[in-house]
Write a protein that holds these residues in place. Structure first.
Motif, PDB file in Angstrom:
ATOM      1  N   ILE A 157       4.492   9.808   0.105  1.00  0.00           N
ATOM      2  CA  ILE A 157       4.134   9.066  -1.109  1.00  0.00           C
ATOM      3  C   ILE A 157       4.770   7.677  -1.106  1.00  0.00           C
ATOM      4  N   THR A 158       6.087   7.596  -0.908  1.00  0.00           N
ATOM      5  CA  THR A 158       6.788   6.307  -0.995  1.00  0.00           C
ATOM      6  C   THR A 158       6.810   5.562   0.335  1.00  0.00           C
ATOM      7  N   ARG A 159       6.558   6.250   1.421  1.00  0.00           N
ATOM      8  CA  ARG A 159       6.639   5.708   2.777  1.00  0.00           C
ATOM      9  C   ARG A 159       8.059   5.326   3.192  1.00  0.00           C
ATOM     10  N   ASP A 160       9.051   5.820   2.449  1.00  0.00           N
ATOM     11  CA  ASP A 160      10.453   5.610   2.802  1.00  0.00           C
ATOM     12  C   ASP A 160      10.862   6.609   3.872  1.00  0.00           C
ATOM     13  N   GLU A 161      11.841   6.224   4.678  1.00  0.00           N
ATOM     14  CA  GLU A 161      12.420   7.171   5.617  1.00  0.00           C
ATOM     15  C   GLU A 161      13.236   8.173   4.818  1.00  0.00           C
ATOM     16  N   GLU A 208      12.405  10.273  -8.718  1.00  0.00           N
ATOM     17  CA  GLU A 208      12.047   9.196  -9.646  1.00  0.00           C
ATOM     18  C   GLU A 208      11.163   8.162  -8.961  1.00  0.00           C
ATOM     19  N   LYS A 209      11.528   7.801  -7.748  1.00  0.00           N
ATOM     20  CA  LYS A 209      10.738   6.820  -7.010  1.00  0.00           C
ATOM     21  C   LYS A 209       9.344   7.377  -6.712  1.00  0.00           C
ATOM     22  N   ARG A 210       9.252   8.654  -6.362  1.00  0.00           N
ATOM     23  CA  ARG A 210       7.953   9.276  -6.087  1.00  0.00           C
ATOM     24  C   ARG A 210       7.063   9.259  -7.335  1.00  0.00           C
ATOM     25  N   ARG A 211       7.655   9.459  -8.515  1.00  0.00           N
ATOM     26  CA  ARG A 211       6.879   9.428  -9.766  1.00  0.00           C
ATOM     27  C   ARG A 211       6.280   8.031  -9.991  1.00  0.00           C
ATOM     28  N   ARG A 212       7.017   6.982  -9.663  1.00  0.00           N
ATOM     29  CA  ARG A 212       6.518   5.612  -9.855  1.00  0.00           C
ATOM     30  C   ARG A 212       5.350   5.305  -8.930  1.00  0.00           C
ATOM     31  N   PHE A 213       5.289   5.955  -7.761  1.00  0.00           N
ATOM     32  CA  PHE A 213       4.209   5.708  -6.806  1.00  0.00           C
ATOM     33  C   PHE A 213       2.975   6.563  -7.069  1.00  0.00           C
ATOM     34  N   SER A 214       3.108   7.651  -7.808  1.00  0.00           N
ATOM     35  CA  SER A 214       1.947   8.534  -7.988  1.00  0.00           C
ATOM     36  C   SER A 214       1.168   8.220  -9.236  1.00  0.00           C
TER      37      SER A 214
END
Length: 107
Positions: free
Chosen positions: A17-21, A101-107
């Motif tokens: 989702i975030t494309r973060d490592e 939290e970061k995943r929620r912002r991307f979805s």
């Protein structure tokens, strides 16, 4: 809620989702006998083990890898629980609150 675990393996990946490592720590829950004089755990990959997932930038790896044989005490309130389907079956997966939290912002 606090539970105790043993480390099974560490997996490096990229969040879909975030494309973060991310770092995925597979931990097996420890089950103590009645008097807490001994414990049982499953020392191999299994759907009964839990995934704990952090962004690589959270530096959780050093905490887990400092002494990988040590029993890990995890405060489950610091994570968001999701059930993920894997080839082995459904697995409890805990995303760090920061990553969740970061995943929620991307979805």
């Amino acid at each position: 809620m606090v539970k105790e675990f043993r480390l099974i393996q560490v997996i490096e990946s990229v969040d879909n989702i975030t494309r973060d490592e991310i770092e995925i720590f597979e931990l097996t829950p420890i089950e103590y006998n009645f008097n807490k004089t001994g414990y049982n755990f499953i020392p191999e990959p299994s759907a009964k083990n839990y995934f704990f997932i952090y962004q690589t930038s959270e530096n959780a790896g050093s905490e887990f890898m400092n002494n990988p044989e040590e029993i890990k005490t995890m405060d489950l309130t610091q994570f968001e629980l999701k059930t993920i389907k894997t080839p082995e079956g459904e697995r409890k997966t805990f995303f760090s609150n920061r990553l969740a939290e970061k995943r929620r912002r991307f979805s």
